[in-house]
Design a protein around this motif. Structure first.
Motif, PDB file in Angstrom:
ATOM      1  N   ASN A  52       0.851  -1.199   0.000  1.00  0.00           N
ATOM      2  CA  ASN A  52       0.000   0.000   0.000  1.00  0.00           C
ATOM      3  C   ASN A  52       0.892   1.258   0.000  1.00  0.00           C
ATOM      4  OD1 ASN A  52       0.833   0.474   2.702  1.00  0.00           O
ATOM      5  ND2 ASN A  52      -0.792  -0.877   3.462  1.00  0.00           N
ATOM      6  N   ASP A  53       0.254   2.431  -0.058  1.00  0.00           N
ATOM      7  CA  ASP A  53       1.000   3.689  -0.145  1.00  0.00           C
ATOM      8  C   ASP A  53       1.860   3.936   1.084  1.00  0.00           C
ATOM      9  OD1 ASP A  53      -0.032   4.177  -2.599  1.00  0.00           O
ATOM     10  OD2 ASP A  53      -1.540   5.629  -1.931  1.00  0.00           O
ATOM     11  N   GLN A  54       1.370   3.493   2.256  1.00  0.00           N
ATOM     12  CA  GLN A  54       2.139   3.675   3.495  1.00  0.00           C
ATOM     13  C   GLN A  54       3.456   2.898   3.420  1.00  0.00           C
ATOM     14  OE1 GLN A  54       1.073   5.587   6.412  1.00  0.00           O
ATOM     15  NE2 GLN A  54       3.293   5.401   6.622  1.00  0.00           N
ATOM     16  N   LEU A  55       3.375   1.615   2.973  1.00  0.00           N
ATOM     17  CA  LEU A  55       4.595   0.803   2.861  1.00  0.00           C
ATOM     18  C   LEU A  55       5.549   1.410   1.833  1.00  0.00           C
ATOM     19  CD1 LEU A  55       3.141  -2.819   3.053  1.00  0.00           C
ATOM     20  CD2 LEU A  55       4.807  -1.793   4.615  1.00  0.00           C
ATOM     21  N   ARG A  56       4.999   1.866   0.719  1.00  0.00           N
ATOM     22  CA  ARG A  56       5.844   2.477  -0.314  1.00  0.00           C
ATOM     23  C   ARG A  56       6.585   3.694   0.261  1.00  0.00           C
ATOM     24  NH1 ARG A  56       5.344   1.939  -5.468  1.00  0.00           N
ATOM     25  NH2 ARG A  56       3.227   1.180  -5.221  1.00  0.00           N
ATOM     26  N   SER A  57       5.832   4.527   0.974  1.00  0.00           N
ATOM     27  CA  SER A  57       6.419   5.738   1.525  1.00  0.00           C
ATOM     28  C   SER A  57       7.456   5.405   2.612  1.00  0.00           C
ATOM     29  CB  SER A  57       5.269   6.596   2.069  1.00  0.00           C
ATOM     30  OG  SER A  57       5.739   7.544   2.941  1.00  0.00           O
ATOM     31  N   ASP A  58       7.130   4.433   3.494  1.00  0.00           N
ATOM     32  CA  ASP A  58       8.063   4.056   4.564  1.00  0.00           C
ATOM     33  C   ASP A  58       9.361   3.480   3.989  1.00  0.00           C
ATOM     34  OD1 ASP A  58       6.225   4.903   6.394  1.00  0.00           O
ATOM     35  OD2 ASP A  58       5.609   2.905   7.046  1.00  0.00           O
ATOM     36  N   TRP A  59       9.235   2.617   2.965  1.00  0.00           N
ATOM     37  CA  TRP A  59      10.451   2.032   2.391  1.00  0.00           C
ATOM     38  C   TRP A  59      11.281   3.075   1.635  1.00  0.00           C
ATOM     39  CZ3 TRP A  59      13.336  -1.785   3.651  1.00  0.00           C
ATOM     40  CH2 TRP A  59      12.791  -2.880   4.344  1.00  0.00           C
ATOM     41  N   ASN A  60      10.596   4.004   0.962  1.00  0.00           N
ATOM     42  CA  ASN A  60      11.358   5.095   0.321  1.00  0.00           C
ATOM     43  C   ASN A  60      12.152   5.862   1.364  1.00  0.00           C
ATOM     44  OD1 ASN A  60      11.063   5.279  -2.561  1.00  0.00           O
ATOM     45  ND2 ASN A  60       8.900   5.665  -2.257  1.00  0.00           N
ATOM     46  N   GLY A  61      11.503   6.171   2.498  1.00  0.00           N
ATOM     47  CA  GLY A  61      12.174   6.905   3.563  1.00  0.00           C
ATOM     48  C   GLY A  61      13.333   6.115   4.151  1.00  0.00           C
ATOM     49  N   ALA A  62      13.121   4.799   4.380  1.00  0.00           N
ATOM     50  CA  ALA A  62      14.177   3.973   4.970  1.00  0.00           C
ATOM     51  C   ALA A  62      15.388   3.892   4.034  1.00  0.00           C
ATOM     52  CB  ALA A  62      13.642   2.565   5.260  1.00  0.00           C
ATOM     53  N   ASP A  64      16.171   6.043   1.675  1.00  0.00           N
ATOM     54  CA  ASP A  64      16.814   7.371   1.619  1.00  0.00           C
ATOM     55  C   ASP A  64      17.728   7.574   2.826  1.00  0.00           C
ATOM     56  OD1 ASP A  64      15.769   8.167  -0.779  1.00  0.00           O
ATOM     57  OD2 ASP A  64      14.113   9.320   0.085  1.00  0.00           O
ATOM     58  N   LEU A  65      17.291   7.107   4.002  1.00  0.00           N
ATOM     59  CA  LEU A  65      18.122   7.244   5.205  1.00  0.00           C
ATOM     60  C   LEU A  65      19.411   6.431   5.058  1.00  0.00           C
ATOM     61  CD1 LEU A  65      18.459   8.277   8.091  1.00  0.00           C
ATOM     62  CD2 LEU A  65      17.165   6.293   8.884  1.00  0.00           C
ATOM     63  N   VAL A  66      19.268   5.172   4.631  1.00  0.00           N
ATOM     64  CA  VAL A  66      20.446   4.320   4.413  1.00  0.00           C
ATOM     65  C   VAL A  66      21.380   4.967   3.387  1.00  0.00           C
ATOM     66  CG1 VAL A  66      21.149   2.124   3.347  1.00  0.00           C
ATOM     67  CG2 VAL A  66      19.371   2.146   5.100  1.00  0.00           C
ATOM     68  N   SER A  67      20.790   5.473   2.290  1.00  0.00           N
ATOM     69  CA  SER A  67      21.605   6.094   1.237  1.00  0.00           C
ATOM     70  C   SER A  67      22.373   7.289   1.791  1.00  0.00           C
ATOM     71  CB  SER A  67      20.721   6.560   0.079  1.00  0.00           C
ATOM     72  OG  SER A  67      20.044   5.473  -0.490  1.00  0.00           O
ATOM     73  N   SER A  68      21.705   8.096   2.634  1.00  0.00           N
ATOM     74  CA  SER A  68      22.370   9.304   3.141  1.00  0.00           C
ATOM     75  C   SER A  68      23.570   8.930   4.010  1.00  0.00           C
ATOM     76  CB  SER A  68      21.381  10.201   3.889  1.00  0.00           C
ATOM     77  OG  SER A  68      20.982   9.604   5.091  1.00  0.00           O
ATOM     78  N   ILE A  69      23.456   7.835   4.778  1.00  0.00           N
ATOM     79  CA  ILE A  69      24.589   7.396   5.611  1.00  0.00           C
ATOM     80  C   ILE A  69      25.697   6.817   4.720  1.00  0.00           C
ATOM     81  CG2 ILE A  69      25.320   5.878   7.500  1.00  0.00           C
ATOM     82  CD1 ILE A  69      22.339   6.035   8.483  1.00  0.00           C
ATOM     83  N   MET A  70      25.308   6.032   3.715  1.00  0.00           N
ATOM     84  CA  MET A  70      26.309   5.497   2.777  1.00  0.00           C
ATOM     85  C   MET A  70      27.063   6.636   2.090  1.00  0.00           C
ATOM     86  SD  MET A  70      24.203   2.317   1.024  1.00  0.00           S
ATOM     87  CE  MET A  70      25.475   1.859  -0.160  1.00  0.00           C
ATOM     88  N   LEU A  71      26.322   7.709   1.742  1.00  0.00           N
ATOM     89  CA  LEU A  71      26.966   8.823   1.034  1.00  0.00           C
ATOM     90  C   LEU A  71      27.925   9.593   1.939  1.00  0.00           C
ATOM     91  CD1 LEU A  71      23.951   9.880  -1.179  1.00  0.00           C
ATOM     92  CD2 LEU A  71      26.227   9.233  -2.018  1.00  0.00           C
ATOM     93  N   VAL A  72      27.656   9.618   3.260  1.00  0.00           N
ATOM     94  CA  VAL A  72      28.628  10.223   4.184  1.00  0.00           C
ATOM     95  C   VAL A  72      29.927   9.418   4.126  1.00  0.00           C
ATOM     96  CG1 VAL A  72      29.165  10.695   6.603  1.00  0.00           C
ATOM     97  CG2 VAL A  72      26.894  11.238   5.716  1.00  0.00           C
ATOM     98  N   GLY A  73      29.801   8.082   4.163  1.00  0.00           N
ATOM     99  CA  GLY A  73      30.995   7.222   4.080  1.00  0.00           C
ATOM    100  C   GLY A  73      31.722   7.391   2.760  1.00  0.00           C
ATOM    101  N   ALA A  74      30.941   7.555   1.673  1.00  0.00           N
ATOM    102  CA  ALA A  74      31.562   7.753   0.353  1.00  0.00           C
ATOM    103  C   ALA A  74      32.361   9.047   0.346  1.00  0.00           C
ATOM    104  CB  ALA A  74      30.469   7.794  -0.723  1.00  0.00           C
ATOM    105  N   ARG A  75      31.778  10.100   0.936  1.00  0.00           N
ATOM    106  CA  ARG A  75      32.458  11.404   0.950  1.00  0.00           C
ATOM    107  C   ARG A  75      33.717  11.346   1.816  1.00  0.00           C
ATOM    108  NH1 ARG A  75      28.025  14.644   1.886  1.00  0.00           N
ATOM    109  NH2 ARG A  75      28.538  14.745   4.080  1.00  0.00           N
TER     110      ARG A  75
END
Ligand code: HEM
Length: 82
Positions: A52-62, A64-75
Motif C-alpha cells: 500500500n501507499d504507506q509501505l511504499r512511503s516508509d520504504w522510500n524513507g528507509a 533514503d536514510l540508508v543512502s544518506s549514511i552510505m553517502l557520508v561514508g563515500a564522501r
C-alpha cells in the motif's frame, strides 16, 4: 536494516563502509534514487495485495536514510583519498 531498527547506531559504521566500497567501484550520488525507485517498485510487485501507499512511503524513507549514511561514508573516503 529491519533487524537493527531498534539500534540504528549499530548500522552507522557498516553503512558508511558500504558507501565507501560503492564509491570505490564508481557509484555516484545520483544513482541512489534510481536504485531506490527500482527496489521499491520490485518490492511492490512481489508484495502483491499487502502492498500500500504507506509501505511504499516508509520504504522510500528507509532507503533514503540508508543512502544518506552510505553517502557520508563515500564522501569520507573521497576526502581521505585526496
Ligand atoms: C540503499 C542503497 C544501497 C544498498 C543498501 C546497497 C547494498 C549493497 C550490498 C549489501 C552489496 C554487497 C557488497 C557490499 O556489501 O559492499 C552491494 C553491491 C553492489 N552494489 Fe549496492 N547498494 C545500494 C546502492 C547501490 C547503487 C546506487 C548502486 C549503483 C547503481 C549499487 C551498485 C552495486 C554493485 C554494482 C554492487 C556489486 C559490487 C561487486 O560485487 O563488485 N548499489 N550493494
Amino acid at each position: 536494516m529491519v533487524q537493527n531498527l531498534k539500534k540504528p547506531e549499530s548500522l552507522d559504521r557498516p553503512l558508511k563502509d558500504m558507501g565507501a566500497r560503492h564509491a570505490a567501484f564508481g557509484t555516484k550520488r545520483e544513482h541512489y534514487p534510481v536504485v531506490r525507485d527500482s527496489l521499491v517498485t520490485v518490492m511492490g510487485e512481489m508484495a502483491g495485495d499487502v502492498w500500500n501507499d504507506q509501505l511504499r512511503s516508509d520504504w522510500n524513507g528507509a532507503i533514503d536514510l540508508v543512502s544518506s549514511i552510505m553517502l557520508v561514508g563515500a564522501r569520507e573516503a573521497e576526502t581521505a583519498a585526496v
